[in-house]
Motif scaffolding. Sequence first.
Motif, PDB file in Angstrom:
ATOM      1  N   GLN A 169      50.991   1.171 112.086  1.00 59.18           N
ATOM      2  CA  GLN A 169      50.061   1.921 111.244  1.00 59.18           C
ATOM      3  C   GLN A 169      50.503   3.382 111.093  1.00 59.18           C
ATOM      4  O   GLN A 169      50.375   3.963 110.017  1.00 59.18           O
ATOM      5  N   THR A 170      51.032   3.949 112.159  1.00 55.29           N
ATOM      6  CA  THR A 170      51.517   5.333 112.082  1.00 55.29           C
ATOM      7  C   THR A 170      52.613   5.453 111.026  1.00 55.29           C
ATOM      8  O   THR A 170      52.654   6.406 110.256  1.00 55.29           O
ATOM      9  N   LEU A 183      43.554   9.606 101.838  1.00 51.43           N
ATOM     10  CA  LEU A 183      43.737   8.419 102.680  1.00 51.43           C
ATOM     11  C   LEU A 183      42.393   7.911 103.198  1.00 51.43           C
ATOM     12  O   LEU A 183      41.498   8.710 103.503  1.00 51.43           O
ATOM     13  N   ILE A 184      42.279   6.592 103.295  1.00 52.55           N
ATOM     14  CA  ILE A 184      41.107   5.974 103.945  1.00 52.55           C
ATOM     15  C   ILE A 184      41.663   5.186 105.121  1.00 52.55           C
ATOM     16  O   ILE A 184      42.475   4.270 104.930  1.00 52.55           O
ATOM     17  N   LEU A 185      41.256   5.558 106.336  1.00 54.75           N
ATOM     18  CA  LEU A 185      41.911   4.992 107.513  1.00 54.75           C
ATOM     19  C   LEU A 185      40.957   4.323 108.490  1.00 54.75           C
ATOM     20  O   LEU A 185      39.975   4.921 108.935  1.00 54.75           O
ATOM     21  N   ASN A 186      41.276   3.079 108.791  1.00 54.70           N
ATOM     22  CA  ASN A 186      40.586   2.299 109.821  1.00 54.70           C
ATOM     23  C   ASN A 186      41.609   2.193 110.964  1.00 54.70           C
ATOM     24  O   ASN A 186      42.475   1.321 110.953  1.00 54.70           O
ATOM     25  N   LEU A 187      41.529   3.140 111.888  1.00 50.88           N
ATOM     26  CA  LEU A 187      42.593   3.290 112.883  1.00 50.88           C
ATOM     27  C   LEU A 187      42.689   2.099 113.833  1.00 50.88           C
ATOM     28  O   LEU A 187      41.665   1.513 114.201  1.00 50.88           O
ATOM     29  N   VAL A 188      43.900   1.789 114.241  1.00 51.87           N
ATOM     30  CA  VAL A 188      44.084   0.789 115.295  1.00 51.87           C
ATOM     31  C   VAL A 188      43.548   1.396 116.595  1.00 51.87           C
ATOM     32  O   VAL A 188      42.731   0.793 117.284  1.00 51.87           O
ATOM     33  N   ILE A 241      44.100  -0.663 107.107  1.00 50.95           N
ATOM     34  CA  ILE A 241      43.048  -1.373 107.845  1.00 50.95           C
ATOM     35  C   ILE A 241      43.648  -1.815 109.180  1.00 50.95           C
ATOM     36  O   ILE A 241      44.792  -2.292 109.212  1.00 50.95           O
ATOM     37  N   TYR A 242      42.871  -1.672 110.285  1.00 48.68           N
ATOM     38  CA  TYR A 242      43.479  -1.899 111.609  1.00 48.68           C
ATOM     39  C   TYR A 242      44.123  -3.274 111.724  1.00 48.68           C
ATOM     40  O   TYR A 242      45.180  -3.433 112.324  1.00 48.68           O
ATOM     41  N   THR A 243      43.491  -4.291 111.123  1.00 50.81           N
ATOM     42  CA  THR A 243      44.154  -5.585 110.979  1.00 50.81           C
ATOM     43  C   THR A 243      43.457  -6.338 109.851  1.00 50.81           C
ATOM     44  O   THR A 243      42.237  -6.218 109.683  1.00 50.81           O
ATOM     45  N   GLY A 277      47.430  -2.863 109.178  1.00 51.92           N
ATOM     46  CA  GLY A 277      47.917  -2.197 110.394  1.00 51.92           C
ATOM     47  C   GLY A 277      48.349  -3.176 111.474  1.00 51.92           C
ATOM     48  O   GLY A 277      48.905  -2.769 112.501  1.00 51.92           O
ATOM     49  N   LYS A 278      48.055  -4.460 111.276  1.00 57.07           N
ATOM     50  CA  LYS A 278      48.482  -5.549 112.186  1.00 57.07           C
ATOM     51  C   LYS A 278      48.126  -5.268 113.642  1.00 57.07           C
ATOM     52  O   LYS A 278      48.845  -5.676 114.553  1.00 57.07           O
ATOM     53  N   ASN A 279      47.063  -4.535 113.852  1.00 54.19           N
ATOM     54  CA  ASN A 279      46.600  -4.205 115.208  1.00 54.19           C
ATOM     55  C   ASN A 279      47.708  -3.551 116.046  1.00 54.19           C
ATOM     56  O   ASN A 279      47.780  -3.751 117.259  1.00 54.19           O
TER      57      ASN A 279
END
Length: 356
Positions: A100-101, A115-120, A57-59, A93-95
Amino acid sequence: MKKLLSVLLASLMVISLVACAQQTAPATTEAAAESVETAVESEAPAGPRTVRVGVSIYTFDDAFMTLYRNELTRYFESKNNDQVTYEVTMQDGKNDQAEQTNQIDNFIAQGYDVLILNLVQSTSAATVMDKCAAAGIPVVFINREPSESDMQSHNTGDYAGKFTYVGADARQSGRFQGELIADLENKGDLNGDGKLQYVMIEGDPENVDAQYRTEFSISQYKEKTGNEVECLDDQVGNWQRAEGQRLAANALTQYGDQIEVIFCNNDDMAMGAKVAIEAAGRKINENIYLVGVDALAEAVEAVIAGEMTGTVLNDHNGQSHAAVDCAIAAANGEALELYNWVDYVKVTPENASQYK
Ligand code: BGC
């Protein structure tokens, strides 16, 4: 001898696969299956299959994404059964795209199933897809929509049908915000000059939701009312409540009674703006209007209490369920549609109690 062993192993595997797919074996093959099962047990322990799902999760510091990820976890749990266990690893992902990478690289190195990804940064989608395609791991993108060209260009060859974007069309949420003001009796034009004087508080531009809500709220308002608009201030609050409060307070100090509406790209910033509006001695729905997006519980309560003009439901239940369903389908080898859309809903004082 080696060859004989591998032939034997291969046939055992086929039989055990068939046993998984069929609940009851015909009587004539039972004895054979039993002796095979004994052999298989010593090779591979019986028991439910585990599907390992990597989520980033992006953050974790985002009000809407907190609701979303909690429901994602809960819904995965509801999908566990005798045959399958979904082992979900949820990372923050801590923004920070570099952080996140790393998380994504680790999921890939450890051979996660999906994978389920909420990209930064949504622009990282292309690289992520290249890596996942090479490892044959399906991906469900959520909340931050990758560019259409990145989606289309990867939808070829072996990786076609192995990834998807699950989300809501932010243009729709913007239009709904415009309508919430356009449908007021005075069309939001408190001073009656035929022009809407407004302030816009935008989310993090890394999510196209910010850009679309900013654009379509205003274009829809103009289209529906024929009024002109005057943007007094337009600032980026990065989806954060404290920023919403700070930016609204600044705008109220600078433009005071000129401001007729504050549009916030999300509810968390709107909740901050609400505090600033009240501190400035203004009264929402009497001498200023306020709209957001998401339908956070507090915002819905505020709409019911007449302390917020309206909001738009960003359906975290519908989206998280769709994301899980897609991840499960992909883990089962099914092909995915490129896009899976979930609708927004306009929330007004008339229907707000349904969204509590
Ligand atoms: C939501 C925001 C959230 C953002 C995160 C948007 O769709 O409306 O509340 O902060 O997604 O990317």
